[in-house]
Design an enzyme around this catalytic site. Structure first.
Site, PDB file in Angstrom:
ATOM      1  CG  HIS A 147     -89.574   1.598  -1.596  1.00  0.00           C
ATOM      2  ND1 HIS A 147     -90.258   0.571  -0.542  1.00  0.00           N
ATOM      3  CD2 HIS A 147     -89.815   1.016  -2.691  1.00  0.00           C
ATOM      4  CE1 HIS A 147     -90.596  -0.462  -1.297  1.00  0.00           C
ATOM      5  NE2 HIS A 147     -90.440  -0.199  -2.680  1.00  0.00           N
TER       6      HIS A 147
ATOM      7  CD  GLU B 266     -91.802   5.458   2.181  1.00  0.00           C
ATOM      8  OE1 GLU B 266     -91.212   5.159   1.174  1.00  0.00           O
ATOM      9  OE2 GLU B 266     -92.746   4.973   2.696  1.00  0.00           O
TER      10      GLU B 266
ATOM     11  CB  CYS C 218     -92.461  -1.317   3.151  1.00  0.00           C
ATOM     12  SG  CYS C 218     -90.684  -1.058   2.474  1.00  0.00           S
TER      13      CYS C 218
ATOM     14  CB  CYS D 256     -89.252   2.352   4.148  1.00  0.00           C
ATOM     15  SG  CYS D 256     -89.104   2.414   2.306  1.00  0.00           S
TER      16      CYS D 256
HETATM   17 ZN   LIG Z   1     -90.606   1.028   1.226  1.00  0.00          ZN
END
Ligand SMILES: [Zn+2]
Length: 164
Positions: free
Chosen positions: A54, A56, A84, A87
């Site tokens: 992801h 982040e 999430c 992250c």
């Molecule tokens: Zn994430």
């Protein structure tokens, strides 16, 4: 001191630009950037790569590779949507001191439905950080720009189709 409203909106709109670039490369439209302690200098940008990379978490690892924890404690990770649990955990371990997000994960879920490419992991980042041993400031959602972040996703998930 926390970023001003103008600084938040400016940074989030730039992160949304990163998300749109990611989408243009065939990736999911999520974008993040790392702000220096002045809340204006952008140290790094990162779009979504794939489901285990992801924006982040990738950005947080890059930050930890390039800056000392004592500096990152005064930096801000800005992201279009609430990070999430994966992250949030990486942000915690990178020692980044503040997180800003534009729109909530729940708002995205309402838009995507239970899309097979976005099986939302519903655990608010504030809950993840609350289990840690150091404070991380969280600012979000930011009402002024939340709708702009959502607009980037409108139509995207329908176009992906269920089996793409
Ligand atoms: Zn994430």
């Amino acid at each position: 001191m926390s970023p001003s409203g103008t600084q938040l909106a400016t940074a989030l709109r730039r992160a949304d630009g990163v998300a749109r670039r990611a989408m243009a490369m065939g990736r999911h439209p999520f974008g993040a950037l790392l702000l220096a302690p002045d809340h204006e200098t952008v140290l790094a940008e990162q779009g979504n790569i794939d489901t285990v990379n992801h924006a982040e978490a990738t950005l947080a690892r890059h930050a930890a590779d390039n800056y000392p924890a004592s500096y990152l404690a005064h930096c801000t990770l800005v992201t279009t949507f609430e990070p999430c649990a994966m992250c949030a955990g990486t942000i915690y371990w990178a020692h980044i001191g503040r997180v800003v997000y534009g729109a909530e994960e729940s708002a995205l879920l309402a838009l995507t439905g239970n899309h097979p490419e976005n099986p939302t992991l519903s655990l608010p980042c504030r809950e993840v950080f609350a289990r840690g041993q150091k404070p991380i400031e969280v600012i979000g959602p930011v009402a002024e720009v939340a709708e702009e972040m959502l607009a980037t996703h409108r139509g995207f998930w329908e176009r992906r189709g269920p089996r793409e």
